[in-house]
Design a protein around this motif. Structure first.
Motif, PDB file in Angstrom:
ATOM      1  N   PRO A   1     -10.306  20.753 -23.582  1.00 35.43           N
ATOM      2  CA  PRO A   1      -9.507  21.889 -24.051  1.00 35.43           C
ATOM      3  C   PRO A   1      -8.161  22.027 -23.344  1.00 35.43           C
ATOM      4  N   ALA A   2      -8.094  21.697 -22.085  1.00 34.05           N
ATOM      5  CA  ALA A   2      -6.824  21.795 -21.358  1.00 34.05           C
ATOM      6  C   ALA A   2      -5.807  20.787 -21.887  1.00 34.05           C
ATOM      7  N   ALA A   3      -6.272  19.591 -22.224  1.00 38.99           N
ATOM      8  CA  ALA A   3      -5.385  18.570 -22.789  1.00 38.99           C
ATOM      9  C   ALA A   3      -4.917  18.972 -24.185  1.00 38.99           C
ATOM     10  N   ILE A   4      -5.827  19.572 -24.945  1.00 40.98           N
ATOM     11  CA  ILE A   4      -5.478  20.053 -26.289  1.00 40.98           C
ATOM     12  C   ILE A   4      -4.413  21.145 -26.192  1.00 40.98           C
ATOM     13  N   GLN A   5      -4.613  22.076 -25.256  1.00 41.15           N
ATOM     14  CA  GLN A   5      -3.645  23.157 -25.069  1.00 41.15           C
ATOM     15  C   GLN A   5      -2.285  22.615 -24.644  1.00 41.15           C
ATOM     16  N   ALA A   6      -2.287  21.608 -23.792  1.00 42.48           N
ATOM     17  CA  ALA A   6      -1.030  21.011 -23.341  1.00 42.48           C
ATOM     18  C   ALA A   6      -0.262  20.404 -24.517  1.00 42.48           C
ATOM     19  N   GLU A   7      -0.984  19.753 -25.436  1.00 38.60           N
ATOM     20  CA  GLU A   7      -0.337  19.170 -26.614  1.00 38.60           C
ATOM     21  C   GLU A   7       0.176  20.271 -27.545  1.00 38.60           C
ATOM     22  N   MET A   8      -0.598  21.343 -27.697  1.00 37.04           N
ATOM     23  CA  MET A   8      -0.141  22.469 -28.520  1.00 37.04           C
ATOM     24  C   MET A   8       1.106  23.117 -27.922  1.00 37.04           C
ATOM     25  N   ASP A   9       1.129  23.225 -26.605  1.00 35.24           N
ATOM     26  CA  ASP A   9       2.313  23.791 -25.926  1.00 35.24           C
ATOM     27  C   ASP A   9       3.531  22.902 -26.129  1.00 35.24           C
ATOM     28  N   ARG A  10       3.321  21.597 -26.053  1.00 26.77           N
ATOM     29  CA  ARG A  10       4.433  20.649 -26.252  1.00 26.77           C
ATOM     30  C   ARG A  10       5.007  20.800 -27.662  1.00 26.77           C
ATOM     31  N   ILE A  11       4.127  20.877 -28.644  1.00 26.93           N
ATOM     32  CA  ILE A  11       4.550  21.030 -30.031  1.00 26.93           C
ATOM     33  C   ILE A  11       5.312  22.341 -30.220  1.00 26.93           C
ATOM     34  N   ALA A  12       4.768  23.430 -29.652  1.00 29.36           N
ATOM     35  CA  ALA A  12       5.412  24.735 -29.794  1.00 29.36           C
ATOM     36  C   ALA A  12       6.803  24.741 -29.166  1.00 29.36           C
ATOM     37  N   THR A  13       6.924  24.124 -27.996  1.00 31.57           N
ATOM     38  CA  THR A  13       8.220  24.067 -27.302  1.00 31.57           C
ATOM     39  C   THR A  13       9.233  23.258 -28.103  1.00 31.57           C
ATOM     40  N   GLU A  14       8.779  22.140 -28.661  1.00 34.84           N
ATOM     41  CA  GLU A  14       9.669  21.280 -29.438  1.00 34.84           C
ATOM     42  C   GLU A  14      10.140  21.991 -30.706  1.00 34.84           C
ATOM     43  N   ARG A  15       9.226  22.699 -31.365  1.00 34.94           N
ATOM     44  CA  ARG A  15       9.594  23.452 -32.569  1.00 34.94           C
ATOM     45  C   ARG A  15      10.603  24.541 -32.239  1.00 34.94           C
ATOM     46  N   GLU A  16      10.345  25.262 -31.160  1.00 27.63           N
ATOM     47  CA  GLU A  16      11.230  26.353 -30.758  1.00 27.63           C
ATOM     48  C   GLU A  16      12.650  25.848 -30.495  1.00 27.63           C
ATOM     49  N   ALA A  17      12.741  24.668 -29.901  1.00 30.86           N
ATOM     50  CA  ALA A  17      14.047  24.111 -29.542  1.00 30.86           C
ATOM     51  C   ALA A  17      14.810  23.594 -30.755  1.00 30.86           C
ATOM     52  N   SER A  18      14.092  23.154 -31.795  1.00 31.24           N
ATOM     53  CA  SER A  18      14.766  22.431 -32.881  1.00 31.24           C
ATOM     54  C   SER A  18      14.808  23.175 -34.207  1.00 31.24           C
ATOM     55  N   GLN A  19      14.017  24.252 -34.369  1.00 26.18           N
ATOM     56  CA  GLN A  19      13.920  24.905 -35.672  1.00 26.18           C
ATOM     57  C   GLN A  19      14.257  26.400 -35.573  1.00 26.18           C
ATOM     58  N   PRO A  20      14.829  26.965 -36.651  1.00 26.13           N
ATOM     59  CA  PRO A  20      15.200  28.389 -36.647  1.00 26.13           C
ATOM     60  C   PRO A  20      13.999  29.280 -36.964  1.00 26.13           C
ATOM     61  N   LEU A  21      13.058  29.370 -36.028  1.00 27.09           N
ATOM     62  CA  LEU A  21      11.766  29.988 -36.302  1.00 27.09           C
ATOM     63  C   LEU A  21      11.841  31.494 -36.504  1.00 27.09           C
ATOM     64  N   ARG A  22      12.848  32.140 -35.968  1.00 25.87           N
ATOM     65  CA  ARG A  22      12.916  33.595 -36.060  1.00 25.87           C
ATOM     66  C   ARG A  22      13.832  34.054 -37.190  1.00 25.87           C
TER      67      ARG A  22
END
Length: 299
Positions: A194-215
């Motif tokens: 689960p910790a590795a899964i969470q780390a990958e989810m965090d990576r994805i979330a950070t990358e999306r936040e940096a590159s996409q107009p989410l708000r």
């Protein structure tokens, strides 16, 4: 006989002339002739079985990947609410998911169960029904990589389970029967920490936040990536970054996202998309295909 006299009785909620703009990410568009929020699968099945076969039916999830045209949507729009949002573990690597469950809920449940391979669903802003229909994907993975089968209610009201091999998946496309509603799906991943899964989810979330107009008021990824190309790069090369028609704008942060800056009509958003397609074709010779669903009638 008027439509209201022919609409079947339901146990859920049935709303005539229901505004759809509040239910979609662009916050634009017309009304649904009828909006049906079924209480359960039986309610949906009975309704469709009794509904005049000539009345069109379509499903609506979170409204992320969609332009609802200003003239509204004829027929019945089906929206799956909380009764369809359950996610349960079947075994060590498999989840049973309701058609109304969000990608975030599915990926989080998988993490808690120690099931890896579903992390990419964290980044798909929709529900199981929508991304099963569209073979949604991100970060190198697609629904076809994890789907075992899905349960649908056909336009006739019949309930049916369809295996992965029956869906005819290609890039952002399936061969699901017209008018059917995806009410559930079975996803399979692999055992992971689960910790590795969470780390990958965090990576994805950070990358999306940096590159996409989410708000922003947006519809997500607008055009499919053509073979050998990235849609955003073609749009940028054609000089469309920041291009505006009224309050509709090509995002300056990510060129494959269209934005409603405030009071854009759906017609303006769609017109902007078509202008982007025209300029890309003229500049590169590549014809962009819409990934966003455009539904309803023009005003």
């Amino acid at each position: 006989m008027s439509a209201i006299d022919t609409i079947p009785r339901v146990r859920g909620k049935l709303t005539p002339q229901a505004p759809l703009a509040p239910l979609v990410w662009f916050k634009a568009g017309g009304v649904a002739e009828w909006l049906f929020e079924p209480r359960d699968i039986e309610d949906l099945s009975d309704f469709l079985a009794e509904l005049d076969p000539s009345v069109p039916v379509m499903g609506l999830g979170l409204g992320s990947n969609m332009i609802v045209r200003d003239g509204g949507v004829p027929g019945v729009v089906v929206r799956l609410g909380k009764p369809f949002a359950k996610v349960e573990r079947i075994d060590a690597t498999t989840l049973s998911c309701g058609g109304g469950a969000s990608g975030i809920l599915v990926s989080s449940t998988a993490r808690d169960a120690g099931i890896g391979g579903l992390e990419f669903l964290r980044s798909i802003p929709g529900t199981v029904g929508g991304f099963v229909r569209m073979n949604g994907g991100a970060y190198g993975r697609e629904v076809k990589d994890i789907l075992v089968d899905c349960e649908v209610v056909l336009r006739s009201g019949e309930r049916k389970t369809l295996a992965l091999t029956e869906l005819g998946y290609t890039y952002r496309h399936s061969e699901l029967p017209a008018g059917c509603i995806v009410v559930g799906a079975t996803f399979r991943g692999h055992i992971d920490d689960p910790a590795a899964i969470q780390a990958e989810m965090d990576r994805i979330a950070t990358e999306r936040e940096a590159s996409q107009p989410l708000r922003s008021r947006t519809g997500g990824s607008t055009f499919k990536n053509p073979d050998g190309h990235k849609a955003w790069a073609l749009i940028d090369a054609a000089g469309c970054r920041g291009l505006r028609i009224g309050d509709a704008q090509v995002s300056e942060k990510h060129c494959n996202f269209l934005l409603n800056l405030g009071s854009a009509t759906s017609a303006e958003i769609e017109e902007l998309g078509e202008e982007v397609r025209r300029r890309v074709k003229a500049q590169s010779g590549v014809t962009l295909e819409w990934e966003i669903q455009r539904i309803g009638v023009t005003k």
